[in-house]
Design a protein around this motif. Structure first.
Motif, short mmCIF file in Angstrom:
data_model
loop_
_atom_site.label_atom_id
_atom_site.label_comp_id
_atom_site.label_asym_id
_atom_site.label_seq_id
_atom_site.Cartn_x
_atom_site.Cartn_y
_atom_site.Cartn_z
N VAL A 15 -8.75 27.43 -29.44
CA VAL A 15 -9.20 26.68 -28.42
C VAL A 15 -9.36 27.09 -27.01
O VAL A 15 -10.40 26.88 -26.24
CB VAL A 15 -8.34 25.12 -28.69
N GLY A 17 -9.11 30.02 -25.87
CA GLY A 17 -10.14 31.27 -25.61
C GLY A 17 -11.69 30.55 -25.45
O GLY A 17 -12.34 30.99 -24.61
N GLY A 18 -11.90 29.64 -26.41
CA GLY A 18 -13.27 29.15 -26.47
C GLY A 18 -13.54 28.29 -24.97
O GLY A 18 -14.23 28.50 -24.41
N LEU A 21 -13.95 30.93 -22.12
CA LEU A 21 -14.99 31.53 -22.27
C LEU A 21 -16.25 30.60 -21.76
O LEU A 21 -16.97 31.07 -21.00
CB LEU A 21 -15.37 31.96 -23.84
N PHE A 22 -15.96 29.22 -22.22
CA PHE A 22 -17.07 28.24 -21.68
C PHE A 22 -17.04 28.35 -20.00
O PHE A 22 -18.19 28.68 -19.43
CB PHE A 22 -16.66 27.10 -22.32
N ILE A 25 -18.39 31.49 -18.65
CA ILE A 25 -19.96 31.56 -18.60
C ILE A 25 -20.57 30.71 -17.62
O ILE A 25 -21.61 31.03 -17.20
CB ILE A 25 -20.34 31.27 -20.11
N LEU A 26 -19.85 29.34 -17.58
CA LEU A 26 -20.64 28.51 -16.65
C LEU A 26 -20.51 29.37 -15.07
O LEU A 26 -21.40 29.24 -14.34
CB LEU A 26 -19.71 27.31 -16.59
N PHE A 28 -20.26 32.43 -14.44
CA PHE A 28 -21.31 33.27 -14.48
C PHE A 28 -22.62 33.14 -13.98
O PHE A 28 -23.29 33.68 -13.39
CB PHE A 28 -21.02 34.37 -15.35
N LEU A 29 -22.99 31.94 -14.67
CA LEU A 29 -24.21 31.51 -14.78
C LEU A 29 -24.66 30.62 -13.41
O LEU A 29 -25.85 29.95 -13.63
CB LEU A 29 -24.78 30.90 -16.17
N GLY A 30 -23.79 30.40 -12.44
CA GLY A 30 -24.31 29.65 -11.27
C GLY A 30 -23.53 28.55 -11.17
O GLY A 30 -24.09 27.83 -10.58
N MET A 31 -22.39 28.22 -11.87
CA MET A 31 -21.61 26.98 -11.52
C MET A 31 -21.28 27.14 -10.12
O MET A 31 -20.49 26.22 -9.36
CB MET A 31 -20.55 26.66 -12.40
#
Lengths: 328, 266, 261
Positions: A15, A17-18, A21-22, A25-26, A28-31
Motif C-alpha cells: 500500500v 509503495g503504491g 508511486l502515485f 507520478i503526480l 513528475f507529471l506536473g502536480m
C-alpha cells in the motif's frame, strides 16, 4: 505469529509503495504546477491557428517558458484568442513570488517596446505549432492597441505578428503587383512614336526607374523563392507561376519590339547624337536582358520548387530529407 | 382463444428463463447494494479484508509487474520497427507512455486480476456453496452476499488502482529498457519525452478505470460462484464463467469509459 | 406455561419442490418442546429438502412453517433472519468456514450478534468446544480436523448462541459406529442438560432407536408422511409394510417385491 506479521509488513509495503508511486507520478507529471509561479499572457491571431492546441509550448527565442492554456474564438471580431501560462522560474529573478511577478511584468513591458512580439511557428513534421516570443518588430514601434476585452485583469497582452508563411505570400504578392504595374505599354508607345524622340525617350527617367523597379521586384522574387522553400502550397504556386509567365511574356514582347525597332530605324551613322543614343539603347538593352535573366532564374527556381513540392510535400516543413533529432 | 395470443404466451414462456438470466445479476447487485448502509455501520471482518488484500494485492504484484514490463517492451520494439523508418525512434517514448497509461496498463492489470482473483472468488464461493457454508451463514442470520462479497470488493477496490499504478510504471520502464538498450536513446531523453507526452489528467483518468474494473471482476466472480451448480464440475464451470464474463464486461466497460472520456475531451 | 403447550415447530399443509416438480405435498406435523425428533426416509425422498425448508433456506410452494409460533415462510427478510438466530443448524460436513480457525468459526455468531468483549467471546468459545469434546482444538483449521471433529465443531458453532432448537443434517453420515455413538450421547446430553429440542434428518437406524422420541417417515412414491410416532412402536405395530421394512432393515427386499407386486 511471525507469519501474520510478515503478511502485514508486505501489505503495508504494497500500500505504501503504491501511494508513494502515485504521488511520485503526480509530481513528475506536473502536480508541481500548483507550486509554480505563473503569469498569464494573452494574444489574438487573425490567421488560422491550425496545429496549436491547449498544452502547446510557448517559447521565448526557442526556450520553453510555458504552455497554451486556452484557445477561444472571439465572436465579435472573429479573432482567435490564445491564453498562455508562462512559468516565471524560467526567468532568473531573485526574491519571492511577488518579486518574480513584478520583475517579469517590467521585463515584459520593456521588451514589448524593444519589439518583442509573438508568432506561430512549426514544431516539426507533425504540423504541430508553438508560439514563439521574439523581436519581430522594430524597436520603438508603437504597440498595436489590444482588441477589445483583453487583456483580462492581471494578464499581459502581447501583439501577434503574422507567421512566416503569411510573410512569404505577402512578399510575392507585392512583387507581382509591382511587375504588373510596370508601364510596358507606355514604353512601347514611346518607342513607336519616332526615332527622333529616341534620345529623349532614353533619357526619360521613367524607363530608368522602371528598370530599377523590375530589378527590385525580381530581387524580391528571389528573396521570396528562397524563403518559400519552407512553406508553400502547390495550387497557389501554379497560379503565381501563371501570372509570372504572363508578365514575362510581356517583357519578352517588349524586348523584341525594342530590338526590332532599333534595327529598323535607319539611323544616320554620322550623327554622334544618334551614336550616343544607340549606345544608350544597347546599355538599356543589356539592363533589360539582365532583368529578364533574373526573372528567368526566379522562374526556374520556382519551377524546381514546385516539382520538388509535388514529389515530397512534407519537405515544406521538414526541409530536404535532413535527419535530425527533434527535442523540445 | 385467439391463437395469436397463445403463440405470444408460448414465446414469452420460452424467453422467461432468458429474462431471469438477465435479472438475476441485477438482483444480486441489488442485494449487495442494499447491504452497503449496514456495512458502513458495522464494518467488516478485518481478518478477511487483510487476507484478500494480501491475495489480490501483494501476491498479485509480481505477476502484474512482469506482464506490464513485458507489454511495455513489446510495444517499444514494435514502435521502434515502425518509427525507425522515419528516423523518429524517440517517439516510442510517447507511444509507450500514452498507450500504457491510457489503456494497456489498466486493461492488462484487469485481465491479470480476472485470472488471478476473479476465478479464485468464483471457485471459493462455489465451493462454500457446495460445502453448505453458504447455508450455514444464512441460518446464522448472516447475509452471505454481503459477508462474502464486501471484503473481496474492498480489497479489490483498494489494490486494483495500486496495481494499475505499479503496472503503468512497469510498462513505461519496459519501454525505456528497450529504448535505452536497443535504440540507444539516452535515458534522460526518453524520460523527458515520456513526461512530455503525459499529463496528470491522462494518468488519473487511466488509473481511475481500474475502479469499475475491480467492481466488475469481483461482482462477476462472486456472482458466478453463488450461481455455480452444486457439484465440483459446477464450481469449475463457475470459475470459467467468471473469467469469460469478466473479460467481456471489462472490454465493454472500457468502451463505455472511452466514450465517456471522449465527451470531456480525453 | 403456555410455552409447554405451544409446539416448537409446526408444519401446516406444506408442499415443497424444485422448479415446479413437487417433492413432498400436504405435510402436517408438529415437534414438541424438548423432543428429539427424527425425519427418516429413503435416499432422494426429500428429507434434506424438507429440513432446508424448515430452517428457511428454501421457500415452499404452499403451506406454512411456524418456528416457536412465528411463520418463517411469511416473515420478511429481516424477521426471517431474526427467527433463524433462534436455532442452530449442524450441516452434514460441518460446513465450517475454511478460512477461519475452529475458534473463529464458533466465535463468528457471537461477534455478529452479541456485545460480548473479546475475552468473554473467547471464554464462551472455549466452553462450547469443551461441551463437544474439542477443548484445545480452537487454533486448528477446519482442514486439519477429521470428519467427526468437523461435525462436532459445527455443532459447537450451532450452539454458540445457546439456541433452544437444534437441527442436524445427517449427523452420523460418514462416521464410524463409535464416533457416531459418541455423537448420539452428546445429543442426549444437550437435550437433558439444556432442554433443547432437536430435529435430526438421518437414515441411521441405530441412532434413531437410541435417541429419537418420535419420528416421521417420508416416502418417495406417495410424496407424503407415511408414519409418525415413536420409532420402536412404529417398527412393531405400523400398519404400513414399508415402514416396518425400513425400520427392520428389510427395506431392499420388501420394497423390491412391492415394486414388482
Amino acid at each position: 505469529m511471525a507469519n501474520d506479521s510478515t503478511q502485514k509488513i508486505k501489505l503495508g509495503l504494497f500500500v505504501t509503495g503504491g501511494i508513494v508511486l502515485f504521488v511520485a507520478i503526480l509530481f513528475f507529471l506536473g502536480m508541481t504546477d500548483i507550486f509554480t509561479n505563473k503569469a498569464t499572457v494573452q494574444t489574438c491571431f487573425s490567421e488560422s491557428v491550425q496545429g496549436l492546441t491547449v498544452g502547446s509550448a510557448v517559447k521565448y527565442r526557442g526556450v520553453p517558458i510555458g504552455s497554451v492554456t486556452k484557445i477561444s474564438i472571439r465572436v465579435p471580431d472573429k479573432l482567435v484568442q490564445v491564453d498562455m501560462a508562462v512559468e516565471l522560474r524560467h526567468f532568473v529573478s531573485a526574491g519571492d513570488h511577488g518579486q518574480q511577478r513584478s520583475d517579469f511584468r517590467n521585463f515584459f513591458r520593456s521588451e514589448l517596446e524593444q519589439g518583442m512580439r509573438c508568432r506561430l511557428e512549426y514544431a516539426g513534421i507533425t504540423g504541430m505549432r508553438y508560439i514563439d516570443f521574439d523581436y519581430y518588430a522594430t524597436p520603438g514601434e508603437t504597440l498595436p492597441e489590444p482588441p477589445a476585452g483583453i487583456p483580462d485583469a492581471g494578464a499581459l497582452y502581447i501583439p501577434a505578428v503574422p507567421s512566416p508563411f503569411r510573410d512569404i505570400l505577402k512578399a510575392i504578392g507585392t512583387s507581382l503587383d509591382r511587375i504588373s504595374r510596370i508601364r510596358f505599354e507606355e514604353i512601347s508607345d514611346g518607342l513607336e512614336r519616332s526615332l527622333s524622340e529616341l534620345s529623349g525617350l532614353l533619357a526619360d527617367p521613367a524607363l530608368k526607374s522602371t528598370i530599377a523597379r523590375i530589378n527590385e521586384a525580381s530581387e524580391n522574387l528571389e528573396l521570396g523563392s528562397r524563403t518559400i522553400s519552407r512553406v508553400f502550397s502547390e495550387e497557389r504556386l501554379n497560379r503565381l507561376m501563371g501570372l509570372l509567365e504572363e508578365d514575362l511574356e510581356k517583357v519578352n514582347h517588349l524586348t523584341e519590339q525594342l530590338i526590332n525597332e532599333t534595327r529598323e530605324a535607319k539611323i544616320p551613322e554620322s550623327t554622334s547624337a544618334f551614336r550616343d543614343a544607340s549606345n544608350a539603347i544597347t546599355f538599356s538593352q543589356d539592363e533589360l536582358a539582365n532583368t529578364l535573366t533574373k526573372l528567368n532564374q526566379t522562374l526556374d527556381a520556382l519551377t524546381e520548387l514546385a516539382d520538388s513540392l509535388s514529389e515530397d510535400p512534407s519537405s515544406i516543413v521538414s526541409g530536404k530529407k535532413k535527419q535530425q533529432f527533434q527535442m523540445e | 382463444m385467439n391463437p395469436g395470443v397463445e403463440q405470444l404466451k408460448a414465446i414469452s414462456r420460452r424467453f422467461r428463463p432468458l429474462l431471469q438470466d438477465g435479472t438475476r445479476p441485477l438482483e444480486f447487485i441489488g442485494r449487495i447494494a442494499a447491504e452497503v448502509p449496514s456495512l458502513l455501520r458495522n464494518g467488516m471482518r478485518k481478518r478477511d479484508l487483510r487476507y484478500y488484500l494480501d491475495l489480490c494485492g501483494v501476491q498479485a504484484l509480481p505477476i502484474v509487474l512482469l506482464i506490464c514490463l513485458l507489454m511495455g517492451m513489446v510495444m517499444a520494439v514494435n514502435g521502434q520497427i515502425q518509427l525507425s523508418k522515419l528516423g523518429q525512434e524517440i517517439f516510442v517514448a510517447d507511444a509507450v507512455g500514452l498507450v500504457v497509461v491510457k489503456e494497456l496498463g489498466p486493461l492488462m492489470v484487469a485481465m491479470v486480476m480476472t485470472g488471478w482473483a476473479g476465478s479464485a472468488f468464483a471457485a471459493e464461493v462455489g465451493t462454500m456453496k457446495l460445502d453448505e457454508q453458504i447455508s450455514a451463514l444464512e441460518t446464522m442470520g448472516i447475509r452471505p452476499e454481503s459477508f462474502l462479497v464486501f471484503p473481496k470488493l474492498t480489497a479489490m477496490l483498494v489494490s486494483m488502482p495500486i496495481l494499475t499504478i505499479f503496472g503503468d510504471a512497469a510498462g513505461i520502464l519496459g519501454g525505456m529498457l528497450i529504448g535505452v538498450t536497443s535504440m540507444r536513446i539516452p535515458p534522460v531523453a526518453y524520460w523527458t519525452r515520456t513526461l512530455e507526452s503525459l499529463d496528470v489528467t491522462t494518468f488519473l483518468l487511466g488509473a481511475a478505470k481500474s475502479v469499475p474494473f475491480a467492481l466488475l471482476i469481483t461482482l462477476a466472480g462472486c456472482y458466478c460462484g453463488f450461481n455455480a451448480a452444486n457439484n465440483s464440475q459446477g464450481v469449475g464451470r463457475g470459475a470459467t464463467k467468471a473469467v469469460v464474463s469478466s473479460i467481456f464486461l471489462i472490454v465493454v466497460a472500457d468502451v463505455f469509459i472511452t466514450i465517456l472520456y471522449s465527451f470531456i475531451g480525453y | 406455561m403456555e410455552k409447554k403447550t405451544r409446539p416448537e415447530i409446526e408444519v401446516r399443509n406444506l408442499t415443497i419442490g424444485y422448479g415446479g416438480n413437487i417433492v413432498l405435498k400436504d405435510l402436517n406435523f408438529q415437534v414438541a418442546s424438548g423432543e428429539i425428533f427424527c425425519i427418516l426416509g429413503g435416499s432422494g425422498c426429500g428429507k434434506s429438502t424438507l429440513l432446508k425448508h424448515i430452517i428457511g433456506l428454501y421457500e415452499p410452494i404452499s403451506g406454512d412453517i411456524l418456528i416457536q409460533g412465528d411463520s418463517i415462510v411469511q416473515a420478511d427478510e429481516h424477521h426471517r433472519r431474526e427467527i433463524m438466530r433462534r436455532f442452530g443448524v449442524t450441516y452434514q460436513g460441518g460446513a465450517l468456514f475454511s478460512s477461519m480457525s475452529v475458534a473463529e468459526n464458533v466465535a463468528l455468531p457471537l461477534e455478529e450478534y452479541t456485545r460480548l468483549t473479546p475475552k468473554e467471546i473467547a471464554e464462551t468459545v472455549e466452553a462450547k468446544l469443551r461441551l463437544v469434546d474439542l477443548a484445545g482444538f480452537g487454533d486448528y483449521m477446519p482442514a486439519e480436523l477429521s470428519g467427526g471433529m468437523a461435525k462436532r465443531a459445527g455443532l459447537a458453532r450451532a450452539l454458540a448462541l445457546n439456541p433452544k432448537l437444534l437441527f442436524f443434517d445427517e449427523p452420523s453420515a460418514g462416521l464410524d459406529p463409535i464416533t457416531s455413538a459418541e455423537l448420539d450421547r452428546l445429543l442426549m446430553r444437550l437435550r437433558d442438560r439444556f432442554g433443547a429440542t432437536i430435529v435430526i434428518v438421518t437414515h441411521e437406524l441405530d441412532s434413531v432407536f437410541a435417541i429419537a422420541d418420535r419420528i416421521i417417515m417420508l416416502d418417495k412414491q406417495t410424496r407424503s408422511i407415511i408414519a409418525n410416532g415413536p420409532p420402536a412402536l412404529l417398527r412393531d405395530t405400523s400398519p404400513n409394510e414399508k415402514v416396518r421394512a425400513f425400520l427392520t432393515r428389510d427395506g431392499l427386499k420388501m420394497t423390491g417385491s412391492e415394486a414388482r407386486g
